[in-house]
Design an enzyme around this catalytic site. Structure first.
Site, PDB file in Angstrom:
ATOM      1  N   TYR A 168      35.943  39.818  39.535  1.00 50.75           N
ATOM      2  CA  TYR A 168      36.728  40.802  40.278  1.00 50.75           C
ATOM      3  C   TYR A 168      37.982  41.186  39.496  1.00 50.75           C
ATOM      4  O   TYR A 168      38.285  42.365  39.317  1.00 50.75           O
ATOM      5  CB  TYR A 168      37.104  40.239  41.651  1.00 50.75           C
ATOM      6  CG  TYR A 168      37.977  41.151  42.471  1.00 50.75           C
ATOM      7  CD1 TYR A 168      37.423  42.233  43.144  1.00 50.75           C
ATOM      8  CD2 TYR A 168      39.344  40.933  42.582  1.00 50.75           C
ATOM      9  CE1 TYR A 168      38.223  43.072  43.908  1.00 50.75           C
ATOM     10  CE2 TYR A 168      40.145  41.761  43.343  1.00 50.75           C
ATOM     11  CZ  TYR A 168      39.579  42.834  44.002  1.00 50.75           C
ATOM     12  OH  TYR A 168      40.366  43.671  44.750  1.00 50.75           O
ATOM     13  N   SER A 220      44.090  46.245  41.628  1.00 48.58           N
ATOM     14  CA  SER A 220      44.464  45.066  42.403  1.00 48.58           C
ATOM     15  C   SER A 220      45.480  44.261  41.607  1.00 48.58           C
ATOM     16  O   SER A 220      45.496  44.318  40.382  1.00 48.58           O
ATOM     17  CB  SER A 220      43.227  44.206  42.659  1.00 48.58           C
ATOM     18  OG  SER A 220      43.585  42.951  43.196  1.00 48.58           O
TER      19      SER A 220
END
Length: 183
Positions: free
Chosen positions: A45, A32
């Site tokens: 995350y 990501s």
């Protein structure tokens, strides 16, 4: 962390031996933009996605000699109907900061996966490919400066360099001559 990191370890543990037996293969991890740059919202995350980046590079190094290519895709925001419904303000913010005139869609990621899995990418190994419309390609203030420039460009006269100024720059010791282009 259990899914975003341990899941990838488990996949490697069980899939890589089969890939070695068949003479190679392609592993495509999903990282990501949050694993490449920090933000204010999702610490765990982002850290887990950064760990996937390092796992990708370690696997590429360790298993490349066995014909296994390992790469990762680092998407920015991928817009789906659910994203539009759940976070329309976030969509607007990210669109404002993305150089492309649109945000990514699932098909954009799928196309990159297809390429990385194909023989066309046979020499691509250990790469983290950001698929975010250029979101991470610039400094944070670019969209604000773009708006400011647009607003003020009509009111200001263009700055030009005089011959005396150009001579001063070119004759300054230990300072290379620089060309200045005024558009």
């Amino acid at each position: 962390m259990a899914i975003n990191l341990r899941g990838y370890f488990a996949m490697a543990k069980y899939a890589v031996p089969h890939m070695i037996d068949q003479g190679g293969g392609a592993v495509i991890n999903m990282s990501s933009d949050s694993g490449l740059k920090s933000d204010l919202l999702h610490i765990a995350y982002g850290v887990s996605k950064a760990a996937i980046t390092m796992l990708t590079q370690m696997m590429a190094t360790q298993h490349g000699p066995q014909g296994i290519r390992t790469n990762a895709i680092a998407p920015g925001l991928v817009v789906t109907p659910i994203v539009h419904e759940a976070a329309p303000e976030l969509v607007g913010i990210l669109k404002r900061h993305t150089p492309m005139p649109y945000l990514g869609e699932p098909e954009d990621i799928a196309g990159l996966v297809a390429y990385l899995a194909s023989d066309d990418a046979r020499f691509v190994n250990g790469q983290i490919v950001s698929c975010d419309g250029g979101l991470l390609s610039h400094m944070p203030q670019v969209s604000d400066l773009s708006e400011w420039t647009e607003k003020n460009s009509r009111a200001q006269k263009p700055v030009t360099m005089t011959k005396a100024h150009a001579t001063l720059i070119s004759e300054t010791p230990n300072r290379p001559y620089r060309k200045v282009l005024t558009i």
